[in-house]
Write an enzyme that holds these catalytic residues in place. Sequence first.
Site, PDB file in Angstrom:
ATOM      1  N   GLU A  50       0.850  -1.191   0.000  1.00 13.12           N
ATOM      2  CA  GLU A  50       0.000   0.000   0.000  1.00 13.12           C
ATOM      3  C   GLU A  50       0.884   1.240   0.000  1.00 13.12           C
ATOM      4  OE1 GLU A  50      -3.576   2.185   2.493  1.00 13.12           O
ATOM      5  OE2 GLU A  50      -3.530   0.009   2.301  1.00 13.12           O
ATOM      6  N   GLU A  75       5.002   5.008   3.626  1.00 14.71           N
ATOM      7  CA  GLU A  75       4.513   6.341   4.003  1.00 14.71           C
ATOM      8  C   GLU A  75       5.705   7.214   4.370  1.00 14.71           C
ATOM      9  OE1 GLU A  75       2.777   9.349   4.185  1.00 14.71           O
ATOM     10  OE2 GLU A  75       1.146   7.874   4.125  1.00 14.71           O
ATOM     11  N   ASP A 102      10.051   7.429   0.166  1.00 14.30           N
ATOM     12  CA  ASP A 102       9.334   7.714  -1.073  1.00 14.30           C
ATOM     13  C   ASP A 102       8.995   6.386  -1.750  1.00 14.30           C
ATOM     14  OD1 ASP A 102       8.500   8.418  -3.607  1.00 14.30           O
ATOM     15  OD2 ASP A 102      10.215   9.691  -4.061  1.00 14.30           O
ATOM     16  N   ASP A 125      -2.134  12.387  -3.700  1.00 16.08           N
ATOM     17  CA  ASP A 125      -2.219  13.842  -3.868  1.00 16.08           C
ATOM     18  C   ASP A 125      -2.625  14.151  -5.305  1.00 16.08           C
ATOM     19  OD1 ASP A 125      -1.750  16.629  -4.099  1.00 16.08           O
ATOM     20  OD2 ASP A 125      -0.203  16.537  -2.549  1.00 16.08           O
ATOM     21  N   LYS A 129      -3.738  21.726  -9.833  1.00 18.55           N
ATOM     22  CA  LYS A 129      -3.353  22.770 -10.791  1.00 18.55           C
ATOM     23  C   LYS A 129      -2.611  22.154 -11.980  1.00 18.55           C
ATOM     24  CE  LYS A 129      -3.074  26.422  -7.312  1.00 18.55           C
ATOM     25  NZ  LYS A 129      -2.219  27.437  -6.653  1.00 18.55           N
ATOM     26  N   ASP A 161     -10.810  10.945  -5.539  1.00 21.13           N
ATOM     27  CA  ASP A 161     -12.077  11.675  -5.454  1.00 21.13           C
ATOM     28  C   ASP A 161     -12.018  12.964  -6.265  1.00 21.13           C
ATOM     29  OD1 ASP A 161     -10.207  12.745  -3.567  1.00 21.13           O
ATOM     30  OD2 ASP A 161     -11.830  13.860  -2.628  1.00 21.13           O
ATOM     31  N   THR A 198     -11.612   5.138   3.424  1.00 24.83           N
ATOM     32  CA  THR A 198     -10.439   5.763   4.028  1.00 24.83           C
ATOM     33  C   THR A 198     -10.771   7.139   4.600  1.00 24.83           C
ATOM     34  OG1 THR A 198      -9.623   7.020   2.115  1.00 24.83           O
ATOM     35  CG2 THR A 198      -9.112   4.669   2.174  1.00 24.83           C
ATOM     36  N   GLU A 201     -11.051   9.661   1.878  1.00 23.18           N
ATOM     37  CA  GLU A 201     -12.283   9.455   1.143  1.00 23.18           C
ATOM     38  C   GLU A 201     -13.461  10.112   1.856  1.00 23.18           C
ATOM     39  OE1 GLU A 201     -14.654   5.751  -1.007  1.00 23.18           O
ATOM     40  OE2 GLU A 201     -13.071   5.366   0.454  1.00 23.18           O
TER      41      GLU A 201
END
Length: 219
Positions: A50, A75, A102, A125, A129, A161, A198, A201
Amino acid sequence: MRSFVRRAGRLTKSQARALRELWPKYGIDFTPEPLDLDALFGRPAPVVLEIGFGNGETLVAAAREKPRINFLGVEVHEPGIGHCLLAAERAGIDNLRVVARDALEVLVHQIGPGTLTRINLYFPDPWPKKRHHKRRIVQPDFLRLCASRLGRGGLLCIATDWANYAEYIDELIAKSPDLECIANREHGGDRPLDRAITKFERRGIGEGHRIRDWQLKKL
């Protein structure tokens, strides 16, 4: 180029304690060599990776519900990692390991070809833009890299989303020679595709966003 921003966050005393005391049990230090996943977990079993597990809520829940599967979480934010370690300790699970790095570096250096059963990327993320779209983790090279790390018939599962990001992901999937879409669902948070709801979410749903889920199978 990083696909994430290091969010400022203060470690609680319990999270700091978790990073100090629980890391030897659950944590994996970064090295530029592939991991021996069977040795890492002390057994041969399917491995689910994950990417960006946030506070680890859904990752720990999945590990608890599926004890025959090994889970590896990646993470970069220390408070979230500490929260995850505490949750893993409370759950009493041993089929979870965590890397603080990373995710692209982990995939390139620490994960060998064909070693994963599934990769989960939930609510990355969106970099909404246009000038920042190059920072999105989902890129053609990322899809190729994920496919190379999946075993035969392995799955890459993605959720977002953000409508603009969803359109962008659709375009990349259509052009991918390595992955085929076997499931694609739009919903309002009530029909997640083989996963739990999540934290991010719930936030998106509260802001009126629609959710998109994909399951991509390695060709």
